[in-house]
Design an enzyme around this catalytic site. Structure first.
Site, PDB file in Angstrom:
ATOM      1  CD  GLU A  55      -1.148  -2.265   2.220  1.00 51.25           C
ATOM      2  OE1 GLU A  55       0.022  -2.611   1.939  1.00 51.25           O
ATOM      3  OE2 GLU A  55      -1.837  -2.833   3.083  1.00 51.25           O
ATOM      4  CB  CYS A  88       0.282  -3.588   8.652  1.00 57.24           C
ATOM      5  SG  CYS A  88       1.320  -2.286   7.968  1.00 57.24           S
TER       6      CYS A  88
HETATM    7  N1  THU Z   1       2.415  -6.442   4.126  1.00 50.49           N
HETATM    8  C1  THU Z   1       1.930  -5.563   3.203  1.00 50.49           C
HETATM    9  O1  THU Z   1       2.508  -5.393   2.124  1.00 50.49           O
HETATM   10  N2  THU Z   1       0.815  -4.870   3.519  1.00 50.49           N
HETATM   11  C2  THU Z   1       0.132  -5.001   4.696  1.00 50.49           C
HETATM   12  O2  THU Z   1      -0.754  -4.215   4.982  1.00 50.49           O
HETATM   13  C3  THU Z   1       0.447  -6.114   5.579  1.00 50.49           C
HETATM   14  C4  THU Z   1       1.827  -6.652   5.431  1.00 50.49           C
HETATM   15  C5  THU Z   1       3.640  -7.174   3.815  1.00 50.49           C
HETATM   16  C6  THU Z   1       4.830  -6.761   4.637  1.00 50.49           C
HETATM   17  C7  THU Z   1       5.677  -8.007   4.593  1.00 50.49           C
HETATM   18  O3  THU Z   1       6.467  -7.973   3.424  1.00 50.49           O
HETATM   19  C8  THU Z   1       4.670  -9.152   4.474  1.00 50.49           C
HETATM   20  O4  THU Z   1       3.457  -8.540   4.065  1.00 50.49           O
HETATM   21  C9  THU Z   1       4.444  -9.914   5.756  1.00 50.49           C
HETATM   22  O5  THU Z   1       4.119  -9.082   6.808  1.00 50.49           O
END
Ligand code: THU
Length: 132
Positions: A55, A88
């Site tokens: 994102e 996240c």
């Molecule tokens: N991740 C994202 O790209 N977006 C989120 O909102 C949640 C987590 C990615 C970060 C990391 O590379 C992987 O997912 C595991 O946490």
């Protein structure tokens, strides 16, 4: 561009994820008012805290092309999750500053589940520049 088309672009972006550590690929697609779509995927690093989420990469990608929050219309996020993938906390904080409060955010997964929400819903009572 409709909701499903934006989600499909996020799914394509997900293919560019660099996630050799988590093996959790995420894709994002950000639609702007001029019709341009900016993509992002998560990019990881052996030094784990340096990993960047899909994102945020999509938002920053648009900003590096001269777009601002005022141009942002909708955001789609996709991952191979059981329920539609939710952003996240770090991404919620960034979105709360850079993405319009009530613009649609489509959370999705590879099964076709979609939840439509807003950053207002995802991060109520956000800390922002006004608090400083
Ligand atoms: N991740 C994202 O790209 N977006 C989120 O909102 C949640 C987590 C990615 C970060 C990391 O590379 C992987 O997912 C595991 O946490």
């Amino acid at each position: 561009m409709n909701r499903q088309e934006l989600i499909d672009i996020a799914a394509e972006a997900r293919e560019r994820s660099y996630s050799p550590y988590s093996h959790f690929a995420v894709g994002a697609a950000l639609l702007c008012s001029d019709g341009a779509v900016y993509i992002g995927a998560n990019v990881e690093n052996a030094s784990y805290p340096l990993c960047m989420c899909a994102e945020r990469n999509a938002i920053y990608n648009a900003m590096m092309d001269g777009k601002t929050s005022e141009d942002f219309l909708a955001l789609a996020i996709i991952a191979d999750t059981e329920d539609a993938c939710s952003p996240c906390g770090a991404c919620r904080q960034v979105l709360s500053e850079l993405f319009p409060r009530t613009a649609p955010i489509y959370l999705s997964n590879l099964e076709g589940d979609v939840k439509e929400t807003t950053i207002e819903e995802l991060l109520p009572f956000a800390f922002d520049g006004g608090d400083l």
